[in-house]
Design an enzyme around this catalytic site. Structure first.
Site, PDB file in Angstrom:
ATOM      1  N   ASP A  61     -10.543  -6.361  10.898  1.00 50.14           N
ATOM      2  CA  ASP A  61      -9.218  -5.868  11.294  1.00 50.14           C
ATOM      3  C   ASP A  61      -8.562  -6.945  12.142  1.00 50.14           C
ATOM      4  OD1 ASP A  61      -6.967  -4.274  12.297  1.00 50.14           O
ATOM      5  OD2 ASP A  61      -8.122  -2.545  11.591  1.00 50.14           O
ATOM      6  N   ASN A 116      -1.742   5.233  17.538  1.00 48.40           N
ATOM      7  CA  ASN A 116      -2.789   5.474  16.532  1.00 48.40           C
ATOM      8  C   ASN A 116      -4.022   6.163  17.098  1.00 48.40           C
ATOM      9  OD1 ASN A 116      -1.270   4.251  14.517  1.00 48.40           O
ATOM     10  ND2 ASN A 116      -1.998   2.221  15.081  1.00 48.40           N
ATOM     11  N   GLN A 169      -4.465   9.004  18.173  1.00 48.76           N
ATOM     12  CA  GLN A 169      -4.538  10.407  17.744  1.00 48.76           C
ATOM     13  C   GLN A 169      -5.571  10.601  16.625  1.00 48.76           C
ATOM     14  OE1 GLN A 169      -2.983  10.010  14.679  1.00 48.76           O
ATOM     15  NE2 GLN A 169      -1.993  11.920  14.040  1.00 48.76           N
ATOM     16  N   ASN A 220      -2.887  -0.228   3.011  1.00 46.51           N
ATOM     17  CA  ASN A 220      -1.934  -1.198   2.482  1.00 46.51           C
ATOM     18  C   ASN A 220      -2.289  -1.485   1.021  1.00 46.51           C
ATOM     19  OD1 ASN A 220      -1.313  -4.037   1.741  1.00 46.51           O
ATOM     20  ND2 ASN A 220      -0.322  -4.061   3.734  1.00 46.51           N
ATOM     21  N   CYS A 262     -12.063   0.407 -12.392  1.00 48.75           N
ATOM     22  CA  CYS A 262     -11.760  -0.226 -11.101  1.00 48.75           C
ATOM     23  C   CYS A 262     -10.501   0.449 -10.539  1.00 48.75           C
ATOM     24  CB  CYS A 262     -11.582  -1.741 -11.248  1.00 48.75           C
ATOM     25  SG  CYS A 262      -9.982  -2.273 -11.894  1.00 48.75           S
ATOM     26  N   CYS A 293       0.802   6.476   6.576  1.00 50.90           N
ATOM     27  CA  CYS A 293       0.599   7.253   7.795  1.00 50.90           C
ATOM     28  C   CYS A 293       1.635   6.943   8.870  1.00 50.90           C
ATOM     29  CB  CYS A 293      -0.790   6.989   8.362  1.00 50.90           C
ATOM     30  SG  CYS A 293      -2.090   7.581   7.281  1.00 50.90           S
ATOM     31  N   CYS A 302      -6.812  -2.882 -18.693  1.00 49.79           N
ATOM     32  CA  CYS A 302      -6.779  -3.270 -17.281  1.00 49.79           C
ATOM     33  C   CYS A 302      -6.761  -4.798 -17.164  1.00 49.79           C
ATOM     34  CB  CYS A 302      -7.997  -2.702 -16.551  1.00 49.79           C
ATOM     35  SG  CYS A 302      -8.109  -3.261 -14.838  1.00 49.79           S
ATOM     36  N   CYS A 343     -10.535  -5.530 -15.329  1.00 52.83           N
ATOM     37  CA  CYS A 343     -11.835  -5.198 -15.941  1.00 52.83           C
ATOM     38  C   CYS A 343     -11.705  -4.820 -17.411  1.00 52.83           C
ATOM     39  CB  CYS A 343     -12.527  -4.093 -15.131  1.00 52.83           C
ATOM     40  SG  CYS A 343     -11.800  -2.459 -15.317  1.00 52.83           S
TER      41      CYS A 343
HETATM   42 ZN    ZN Z   1      -9.877  -1.981 -14.133  1.00 57.34          ZN
END
Ligand code: ZN
Length: 260
Positions: A62, A70, A72, A131, A172, A189, A246, A249
């Protein structure tokens, strides 16, 4: 590791007593290396439970600072830690719970340039971010690096959970959520709000799933998506499928390297 030490047998007695875990399962947990991405509403309970459970090496990524708006839901942090790096603050809490394991804070932003270096030492990755761009980046990196990804998300009164191991089986993240949503269409959020304990419910389920992936206990969440709604306590599990087209994958992938 062939057997648990006396200190381990004391600390993990309630795991070892479970036939399905036993000494073998606890050794697997102690030998596991898990990277938790995000020390927020999901990452807090995930980290605290994984540390308490004796996952032997835990990375925590992070780059943000502890923010009172935050606290809370971000229960790994204390009020006194406001303004300090979240990775360090949560790592200190986890070490206080279990000083016998290794906690590795990474105060770094995940980008196509940094993600491989950060994830390389770990065998399993937990996505606790909020994100979409980072979610896709983690998905691509984990697929290409053949690391299972235990992913959860929360907003308002709802949560989702799934595990992606598309390098072996199942879809995926891109198979299910490919198109980059238009800015503002995805509730987050910080703008849509979140009932604090909903992050705790989903983060605790995510920690449970990590322990199951490591020990092979029961059936995991590969090829399934759990949908939880706190308003009526409904919990649904739907089957998910690989998208043959995809870009990651599928049969003819366009993405063949991280950030590519
Ligand atoms: Zn995939």
């Amino acid at each position: 590791m062939d057997e648990l030490s006396d200190a381990d047998l004391e600390r993990y007695a309630r795991h070892v007593i479970l036939d399905e875990i036993g000494e073998e399962g606890q050794i697997a947990l102690l030998e596991a290396k898990v990277c938790v991405v995000g020390a927020g509403g999901l990452g807090s309970p995930v980290l605290l439970y994984l540390a308490a459970a004796g996952v032997g090496t835990i990375g925590l990524v992070d780059f943000d600072r502890v923010d009172r708006t935050n606290l809370q839901r971000q229960i790994a942090h204390t009020d006194a830690a406001a303004g300090t790096p979240k990775a360090e603050s949560a790592a200190a809490r986890a070490r206080a719970i279990n000083p016998a394991i290794r906690i590795e804070p990474h105060d770094v932003k995940l980008t196509p340039e940094t993600v491989e270096r950060v994830l390389t030492p770990y065998d399993l990755v937990v996505d606790g971010t909020d994100n979409f761009t980072i979610r896709l980046l983690l998905n691509d990196a984990c697929y290409l690096m053949k690391k299972p990804l235990v992913s959860a998300s929360v907003v308002r009164f709802e949560g989702q959970l799934s595990t992606y191991r598309a390098f072996e089986e199942g879809p995926c993240y891109r198979c299910l959520f490919d198109a980059e949503p238009t800015e503002g269409l995805v509730p987050r959020c910080d703008t849509a709000g979140i009932l604090g304990p909903v992050a705790g419910v989903m983060g605790t389920l995510q920690a449970t799933e990590v322990l199951k992936q490591i020990t092979g206990l029961g059936s995991g969440m590969v090829g399934k998506l759990m949908l939880f709604d706190a308003l009526d306590y409904s919990m649904q599990i739907i089957r998910t499928r690989k998208n043959p087209d995809c870009p990651l994958c599928g049969a003819t992938p366009a993405i063949t390297r991280v950030g590519g």
